[in-house]
Enzyme design. Structure first.
Site, PDB file in Angstrom:
ATOM      1  N   LYS A   1       9.549 122.425  62.241  1.00 13.12           N
ATOM      2  CA  LYS A   1      10.497 121.826  63.199  1.00 13.12           C
ATOM      3  C   LYS A   1      10.279 122.415  64.584  1.00 13.12           C
ATOM      4  CE  LYS A   1      13.819 120.752  59.592  1.00 13.12           C
ATOM      5  NZ  LYS A   1      14.979 121.177  58.803  1.00 13.12           N
TER       6      LYS A   1
ATOM      7  N   GLN B   1      19.367 125.743  58.851  1.00 11.68           N
ATOM      8  CA  GLN B   1      18.536 125.323  57.716  1.00 11.68           C
ATOM      9  C   GLN B   1      19.282 125.556  56.398  1.00 11.68           C
ATOM     10  OE1 GLN B   1      15.399 123.799  57.919  1.00 11.68           O
ATOM     11  NE2 GLN B   1      15.701 123.509  55.731  1.00 11.68           N
TER      12      GLN B   1
ATOM     13  N   ASP C   1      21.944 117.396  63.027  1.00 12.60           N
ATOM     14  CA  ASP C   1      21.664 117.034  61.631  1.00 12.60           C
ATOM     15  C   ASP C   1      22.598 115.913  61.156  1.00 12.60           C
ATOM     16  OD1 ASP C   1      19.520 118.181  60.338  1.00 12.60           O
ATOM     17  OD2 ASP C   1      20.552 120.081  59.963  1.00 12.60           O
TER      18      ASP C   1
END
Ligand code: NAP
Length: 294
Positions: A53, A97, A120
């Site tokens: 990422k 994460q 997200d």
């Protein structure tokens, strides 16, 4: 009929090239999109996701702020860091994460992220806005699926879509996106799961099949209508002695057989996976634009 392959890697590269141009134009106006990436612990898979990422950010010119915390980090310490990033004007997106170590409550951590930086799309405010069709950060995997369909010129409006899997991460948000009364939606959606009776009878009716299960060969050729579009979200490891690492990755669909019946199909790897990462960049850029417009 042999299906055309929907090349997620290529689509992701095309989108990243568009983002690079967009970020360059934003920089001329002193707007630099910034993403804070937070990883707790040393899980190798998570480390590799986070590194990818950050590499994606560098590729398109997004500033990435790397935060790697020890596995013993407390929930309070993690939330304090999130609050710092919530208040940092250089940061437009915060990515924590998942999964987190067991002593940390994931929901409380997600709730702590400012919904305006929740790239997200997991915060209940964004989930709620998505549900009622308001502008929101959309979760990256299902949003990536929608982009793959639209960029492959698949007609979603009026299509019978069967989604296998009802997770909060993929199945449920995708169903929500596809039933919205708007462009690139207006589908008739059926969501199947482990309690579904006669899965095959549902899948057989589908113009578009999305498998998000995590089980090899959940969709076999006999379940697929001629000409259906097949999107395989699943990622499964199967033993393979010919590979150096001892396994290979496959999806939920019996790819070789199903591609002889489908009109379009995504491979695994190289289908949905690259799009998930790309949509994170998209959300971060959108967030930077929204912050600058305030
Ligand atoms: P999950 O939370 O484990 O959900 C799996 C879903 O599949 C559940 O709703 C489950 O039903 C359903 N299911 C399991 N076995 C089934 C069966 N035999 N028949 C019908 N339904 C069945 O998984 P997830 O997070 O949604 O992920 C799904 C897959 O996508 C995994 O392989 C994951 O690795 C992959 N994934 C890929 C990406 C990407 O970027 N490529 C991103 C996210 C996930 P119940 O609800 O009844 O248990």
């Amino acid at each position: 009929m042999t299906a055309q392959i929907i090349d997620g890697k290529k689509t992701a590269q095309e989108m990243k090239a568009e983002f690079r141009d967009e970020v360059a134009k934003l920089k001329e106006k002193d707007i630099v999109p910034g993403l804070a990436v937070i990883l707790v612990g040393e899980d190798p898979a998570s480390q590799s996701y986070v590194t990818s990422k950050e590499r994606d950010c560098a590729e398109v010119g997004i500033y990435s702020d790397d935060n790697r915390l020890l596995a013993e980090t407390t929930q309070e310490e993690l939330i304090a860091l999130i609050e710092e990033k919530n208040n940092d004007p250089k940061i437009n997106g915060i990515l924590v994460q998942l999964p987190l170590p067991k002593h940390i409550n994931e929901s409380e951590v997600i709730f702590a992220i400012n919904p305006e930086k929740d790239v997200d799309g997991f915060h209940p405010i964004n989930v709620g806005k998505m549900m009622i069709g308001e502008k929101a950060f959309l979760p990256c995997t299902p949003h990536g699926v929608v982009h793959l369909l639209t960029r492959s010129n698949v007609t979603i409006e009026g299509a019978n879509v069967v989604i296998i899997g009802r997770s909060n991460l993929v199945g449920k948000p995708l169903a929500n996106m596809l039933i919205q009364k708007n462009k690139n939606a207006n589908a008739t959606v059926t969501v199947c799961h482990t309690r579904t009776k006669d899965l095959a009878s549902h899948v057989k009716r589908a113009d578009i099949i999305v498998a998000a299960v995590g089980r090899v060969n959940t969709v076999t050729a006999d379940m697929v209508k001629d000409g259906a579009v097949v999107i395989d979200v699943g990622v499964n490891r199967v033993e393979d002695a010919t590979k150096k690492r001892g396994y290979r990755l496959v999806g939920d669909v019996d790819y070789e057989a199903v591609k002889e019946k489908a009109s379009l199909i995504t491979p695994v790897p190289g289908g949905v996976g690259p799009m998930t990462r790309t949509m994170l960049l998209y959300n971060t850029i959108e967030s930077a634009k929204a912050a600058a417009a305030k």
